[in-house]
Design an enzyme around this catalytic site. Structure first.
Site, mmCIF file in Angstrom:
data_model
loop_
_atom_site.group_PDB
_atom_site.id
_atom_site.type_symbol
_atom_site.label_atom_id
_atom_site.label_comp_id
_atom_site.label_asym_id
_atom_site.label_seq_id
_atom_site.Cartn_x
_atom_site.Cartn_y
_atom_site.Cartn_z
ATOM 1 N N SER A 54 0.852 -1.147 -0.069
ATOM 2 C CA SER A 54 -0.054 0.091 0.026
ATOM 3 C C SER A 54 0.743 1.372 0.000
ATOM 4 C CB SER A 54 -1.192 -0.034 1.149
ATOM 5 O OG SER A 54 -0.199 -0.355 2.418
ATOM 6 N N ASP A 92 5.880 -6.968 2.279
ATOM 7 C CA ASP A 92 5.142 -7.216 1.218
ATOM 8 C C ASP A 92 5.992 -7.561 -0.095
ATOM 9 O OD1 ASP A 92 2.419 -7.709 1.796
ATOM 10 O OD2 ASP A 92 1.864 -5.745 1.273
ATOM 11 N N LYS A 122 5.089 -11.170 3.129
ATOM 12 C CA LYS A 122 3.585 -11.627 2.975
ATOM 13 C C LYS A 122 3.466 -11.757 1.294
ATOM 14 C CE LYS A 122 0.061 -8.307 3.554
ATOM 15 N NZ LYS A 122 -0.387 -8.276 2.289
ATOM 16 N N GLU A 124 0.250 -12.505 -1.785
ATOM 17 C CA GLU A 124 -1.274 -12.681 -2.008
ATOM 18 C C GLU A 124 -1.533 -13.741 -3.043
ATOM 19 O OE1 GLU A 124 -2.719 -9.027 -3.744
ATOM 20 O OE2 GLU A 124 -1.868 -7.763 -2.189
ATOM 21 N N GLU A 191 -8.826 -10.226 3.805
ATOM 22 C CA GLU A 191 -9.554 -8.634 3.536
ATOM 23 C C GLU A 191 -10.678 -8.700 2.918
ATOM 24 O OE1 GLU A 191 -6.307 -6.387 1.447
ATOM 25 O OE2 GLU A 191 -7.801 -4.791 1.087
HETATM 26 O O1 KIV Z 1 -0.172 -3.395 1.747
HETATM 27 C C1 KIV Z 1 -1.144 -3.321 2.758
HETATM 28 O O2 KIV Z 1 -1.303 -2.385 3.565
HETATM 29 C C2 KIV Z 1 -1.817 -4.674 2.960
HETATM 30 C C3 KIV Z 1 -2.962 -4.402 3.917
HETATM 31 C C4 KIV Z 1 -4.413 -4.004 3.440
HETATM 32 C C5 KIV Z 1 -3.239 -5.824 4.690
HETATM 33 O O3 KIV Z 1 -1.748 -5.658 2.372
#
Ligand code: KIV
Length: 273
Positions: A54, A92, A122, A124, A191
């Site tokens: 994000s 991420d 993390k 997806e 989410e």
């Molecule tokens: O990138 C992010 O902020 C996220 C959250 C919305 C969980 O993956």
């Protein structure tokens, strides 16, 4: 120092999150992308800090999370890691760095771990990226999964509306969640899905389920820092609770500074050498 106090200050690990779920203690998680904010959030006692992609939206001003690069995520991850002493830090993997093939996925995850010193990554998706997840896990890198409204797939979804309302999508989500637990992910973010479905997943799995727009029946909550601090005014989904109104507070402070400079009120006698 009391045992309870020493425990409070102990570094959060993936293992500790599992223990927290087992004893019914909720897990707090918030995003951060830079040294100064990560330092405040860590000292406030956050359990998990997510260097989320994000950052593409709130730091770089992109419309989606897709444009952010691995180098940019590593830059944010490094900045956050310099500040954090206690929280578990998750970085991420950005769009396009793990979906192609599992070798590329492992190379991306290794770069994040080596260059940022973060605790884990993390990514997806479910069964479609199983091979990539398994290869990364084989290298000893802990993985947090992410199912439901996965923003890197926004062009496939075509809308940011609630996911998995239909039975087929809900069944796939449940099966993906079980698969992620079975192959060794240590936690999953769910989410924007119905609260009942998220609660069912949290009940069926032993690993922690962290929700965003997934109701209160899960093991923890995550929000984007800019949204919950009210820095970002345009984004107002139902699931968002704002804990501050920093847009207005910052505007007020900046306007005050401009006025003081224009009127020569700043600097005064005590503010110079
Ligand atoms: O990138 C992010 O902020 C996220 C959250 C919305 C969980 O993956």
């Amino acid at each position: 120092m009391s045992v309870a106090k020493a425990d409070e200050n102990r570094k959060v690990t993936t293992h500790r999150l599992t223990e927290m779920k087992a004893r019914g203690e909720k897990i707090s998680m918030l995003t951060a992308y830079d040294y100064s904010m990560a330092s405040i959030i860590d000292q406030a006692g956050m359990d998990v800090i997510l260097v989320g992609d994000s950052a593409s939206n709130v730091m770089a001003g992109n419309v989606t999370t897709l444009p952010i690069t691995l180098d940019q995520m590593i830059y944010h991850g490094k900045s956050v890691m310099k500040a954090v002493k206690r929280a578990l830090v998750v970085v991420d993997l950005p769009f396009g760095t793990y979906q192609g093939n599992s070798k590329e996925a492992l190379a991306s995850a290794i770069r994040v771990m080596k260059e940022t010193h973060a605790d884990c990554i993390k990514l997806e998706g479910g069964v479609e990226i199983k091979e990539s997840i398994e290869r990364i896990l084989c290298a000893g890198i802990p993985i947090m999964g992410h199912l439901g409204l996965t923003p890197q797939s926004i062009n496939k979804f075509g809308t940011y509306t609630v996911r998995a309302r239909e039975e087929a999508e809900a069944e796939k989500l449940i099966s993906d969640a079980h698969m992620l637990e079975e192959i060794g992910c240590f936690a999953i973010v769910l989410e924007k899905i119905p609260a009942k479905l998220a609660a069912r997943v949290a009940q069926e799995l032993t690993i922690p389920i962290i929700g965003i727009g997934a109701g209160g029946g899960v093991d923890g909550q995550v929000l984007v820092m800019h949204d919950m601090l009210g820095i970002n005014k345009e984004f107002s989904p139902r699931f968002l609770r704002r804990y501050a109104n920093l847009f207005d507070e910052i505007t007020h402070a900046v306007e005050g500074y401009i006025a003081d400079v224009k009127s020569s009120d700043f600097p005064n006698e005590q503010e110079q050498y």
